[in-house]
Design a protein around this motif. Structure first.
Motif, PDB file in Angstrom:
ATOM      1  N   TRP A 169       0.990  -0.876  -0.144  1.00  0.00           N
ATOM      2  CA  TRP A 169      -0.126  -0.110   0.285  1.00  0.00           C
ATOM      3  C   TRP A 169       0.566   1.159  -0.168  1.00  0.00           C
ATOM      4  O   TRP A 169       1.919   1.152   0.391  1.00  0.00           O
ATOM      5  CB  TRP A 169      -1.029   0.389   1.080  1.00  0.00           C
ATOM      6  CG  TRP A 169      -2.075   1.078   1.284  1.00  0.00           C
ATOM      7  CD1 TRP A 169      -3.080   0.703   0.547  1.00  0.00           C
ATOM      8  CD2 TRP A 169      -1.770   2.266   1.378  1.00  0.00           C
ATOM      9  NE1 TRP A 169      -4.274   1.767   1.230  1.00  0.00           N
ATOM     10  CE2 TRP A 169      -3.403   3.074   1.173  1.00  0.00           C
ATOM     11  CE3 TRP A 169      -1.253   2.931   2.282  1.00  0.00           C
ATOM     12  CZ2 TRP A 169      -3.286   3.966   1.560  1.00  0.00           C
ATOM     13  CZ3 TRP A 169      -0.930   4.799   2.611  1.00  0.00           C
ATOM     14  CH2 TRP A 169      -2.396   5.156   2.392  1.00  0.00           C
TER      15      TRP A 169
ATOM     16  N   LYS B 175       0.432   5.983  -1.050  1.00  0.00           N
ATOM     17  CA  LYS B 175      -0.868   7.005  -1.331  1.00  0.00           C
ATOM     18  C   LYS B 175       0.460   8.164  -2.130  1.00  0.00           C
ATOM     19  O   LYS B 175       0.975   8.264  -1.467  1.00  0.00           O
ATOM     20  CB  LYS B 175      -1.429   6.967  -0.884  1.00  0.00           C
ATOM     21  CG  LYS B 175      -2.839   8.078  -0.971  1.00  0.00           C
ATOM     22  CD  LYS B 175      -4.338   7.932   0.104  1.00  0.00           C
ATOM     23  CE  LYS B 175      -5.122   9.227  -0.062  1.00  0.00           C
ATOM     24  NZ  LYS B 175      -5.980   9.040   0.747  1.00  0.00           N
TER      25      LYS B 175
ATOM     26  N   THR C 289      -3.439   5.188  -5.336  1.00  0.00           N
ATOM     27  CA  THR C 289      -2.858   4.240  -4.329  1.00  0.00           C
ATOM     28  C   THR C 289      -2.288   3.361  -4.417  1.00  0.00           C
ATOM     29  O   THR C 289      -2.898   2.373  -5.704  1.00  0.00           O
ATOM     30  CB  THR C 289      -4.435   4.189  -3.728  1.00  0.00           C
ATOM     31  OG1 THR C 289      -4.215   5.797  -3.829  1.00  0.00           O
ATOM     32  CG2 THR C 289      -3.909   3.861  -2.700  1.00  0.00           C
TER      33      THR C 289
ATOM     34  N   ASP D 245      -2.594  -0.182  -3.725  1.00  0.00           N
ATOM     35  CA  ASP D 245      -3.305  -1.189  -2.760  1.00  0.00           C
ATOM     36  C   ASP D 245      -3.626  -1.611  -3.806  1.00  0.00           C
ATOM     37  O   ASP D 245      -4.538  -2.828  -4.960  1.00  0.00           O
ATOM     38  CB  ASP D 245      -5.038  -0.240  -3.449  1.00  0.00           C
ATOM     39  CG  ASP D 245      -5.405  -1.264  -2.249  1.00  0.00           C
ATOM     40  OD1 ASP D 245      -5.211  -2.337  -1.462  1.00  0.00           O
ATOM     41  OD2 ASP D 245      -6.526  -0.480  -1.241  1.00  0.00           O
TER      42      ASP D 245
ATOM     43  N   ARG E  71      -7.096  -4.169  -3.161  1.00  0.00           N
ATOM     44  CA  ARG E  71      -8.677  -3.271  -3.746  1.00  0.00           C
ATOM     45  C   ARG E  71      -8.116  -2.727  -5.270  1.00  0.00           C
ATOM     46  O   ARG E  71      -9.533  -3.194  -5.951  1.00  0.00           O
ATOM     47  CB  ARG E  71      -9.320  -2.240  -3.028  1.00  0.00           C
ATOM     48  CG  ARG E  71      -9.925  -2.994  -1.646  1.00  0.00           C
ATOM     49  CD  ARG E  71     -10.433  -1.542  -0.633  1.00  0.00           C
ATOM     50  NE  ARG E  71     -10.307  -1.890   0.126  1.00  0.00           N
ATOM     51  CZ  ARG E  71      -9.713  -2.147   1.390  1.00  0.00           C
ATOM     52  NH1 ARG E  71      -7.664  -1.849   1.317  1.00  0.00           N
ATOM     53  NH2 ARG E  71      -8.991  -2.145   2.293  1.00  0.00           N
ATOM     54  N   ASP E  72      -7.354  -3.050  -4.956  1.00  0.00           N
ATOM     55  CA  ASP E  72      -7.014  -2.334  -6.400  1.00  0.00           C
ATOM     56  C   ASP E  72      -5.875  -3.076  -8.126  1.00  0.00           C
ATOM     57  O   ASP E  72      -4.953  -1.823  -7.971  1.00  0.00           O
ATOM     58  CB  ASP E  72      -7.337  -0.868  -6.847  1.00  0.00           C
ATOM     59  CG  ASP E  72      -7.294  -0.274  -7.818  1.00  0.00           C
ATOM     60  OD1 ASP E  72      -7.517  -0.709  -8.688  1.00  0.00           O
ATOM     61  OD2 ASP E  72      -7.207   0.855  -8.095  1.00  0.00           O
TER      62      ASP E  72
END
Length: 191
Positions: A103, A105, A110, A112, A115-116
């Motif tokens: 992770w 940012k 971002t 991640d 989630r992505d």
């Protein structure tokens, strides 16, 4: 595997993969990382191996760099002004390594892995040559290998870049997993 090939080492950290690719006879190696301190170690490692072909070191946030290489537009997160970033020409590489942190940012986006992962993967696929190889990693224990593999292959298919061969590279014995689900997952995608 890098002999005579162009290599893009993303999230290069101290450029160990780039150095290995150069030692393997790569025609070109570009190491990209956000942290100048990491790249400084990579430059020092390169200087300690003067017999190897010179490598390039690009200090940049991942998102603007890979999006330029992939020929995609660059956008800031909502409400943020874009900071300066190095300008790069669109191009593809024979070998691409995508080994992001879990992770992070920035003003550009971002990282991640839970989630992505697709926002990292899509431009990396587009920056990989037609007969190239993309090695991608995910180091989150929460992410199951089978689910992640399916997600990666689906993303490539949606981009019109179906994977000819997908190989799982298991972690080395010095990364044991008591439950048989190692946190480090590596896929070798051949386009």
């Amino acid at each position: 595997h890098s002999a005579g090939k162009s290599v893009l080492n993303l999230f290069a950290y101290t450029c160990g993969v780039g150095l290995s690719a150069a030692a393997g006879g790569a025609s070109e190696v570009i190491n990209l990382d956000f942290a100048e301190g990491n790249l400084a170690v990579g430059r020092e490692n390169a200087a300690l191996n003067p017999e190897l072909a010179p490598m390039q070191f690009i200090q940049s946030d991942y998102f603007p760099a890979i999006r330029q290489l992939a020929g995609l537009p660059i956008s800031a997160r909502r409400g943020h002004k874009l900071p300066d970033y190095p300008r790069l020409q669109q191009r593809q590489f024979d070998r691409v390594l995508l080994d992001p942190p879990a992770w992070a940012k920035s003003a550009f986006g971002t990282v991640d892995l839970l989630r992505d992962y697709q926002s990292l993967l899509k431009p990396a696929i587009l920056a990989t040559a037609a007969d190239g190889v993309l090695i991608c990693c995910n180091n989150l224990a929460k992410v199951a290998l089978g689910d992640w593999r399916a997600q990666v292959l689906r993303c490539a298919e949606k981009l019109g870049r179906p994977v000819r061969e997908c190989q799982v590279l298991p972690p080395a014995p010095d990364f044991p997993s008591l439950d048989g689900q190692p946190p480090l997952k590596t896929l070798i995608l051949q386009f």
